[in-house]
Design an enzyme around this catalytic site. Sequence first.
Site, short mmCIF file in Angstrom:
data_model
loop_
_atom_site.label_atom_id
_atom_site.label_comp_id
_atom_site.label_asym_id
_atom_site.label_seq_id
_atom_site.Cartn_x
_atom_site.Cartn_y
_atom_site.Cartn_z
N CYS A 171 79.63 -10.75 -36.72
CA CYS A 171 80.76 -9.91 -37.15
C CYS A 171 81.75 -10.70 -38.02
CB CYS A 171 81.47 -9.26 -35.97
SG CYS A 171 82.32 -10.38 -34.86
N CYS A 184 86.72 -10.47 -35.89
CA CYS A 184 87.07 -10.55 -34.48
C CYS A 184 88.36 -11.36 -34.33
CB CYS A 184 85.94 -11.23 -33.71
SG CYS A 184 86.14 -11.18 -31.94
N CYS A 191 79.27 -7.05 -32.24
CA CYS A 191 78.52 -7.11 -33.49
C CYS A 191 79.09 -6.04 -34.41
CB CYS A 191 77.01 -6.96 -33.27
SG CYS A 191 76.45 -5.36 -32.69
#
Length: 136
Positions: free
Chosen positions: A85, A89, A11
């Site tokens: 997120c 990522c 996160c």
Amino acid sequence: MASTPSVLFVCVHNAGRSQMAAGFLSHLAGAAIEVRSAGSAPAESLNPAAVEAMNEVGIDITRQYPKILSYDAVETSDVVITMGCGDTCPVLPGVSYRDWNLEDPAGKGIESVRRIRDEIRARVEDLIAELLPART
């Protein structure tokens, strides 16, 4: 997937949702699943409401700390679970990605954080059943 599956929870701040998920997975699966968590922009410390909510169910996450998301952590994980997120990522072939759309506990009171905690626990239990079907 390796004999011991590896899960990475991600996160933004690595201070609430991902820490609670990692705490539940470590507590419920023990050494059967390797657990990691990280954040795209880690906070300085854990969310106190997340720590309190986890303590209420007997899980101490106070030894954890927010960590920066690394390419290596993603590359060495079988499953990467993102929690808000976005595109930060890295996406790698051979890694299974899941996005858990969960409310961010940042700035929320304990009542809201308890609801988020309980939703995370249910999702972690489903994940364990998927990764370790012989245990269920």
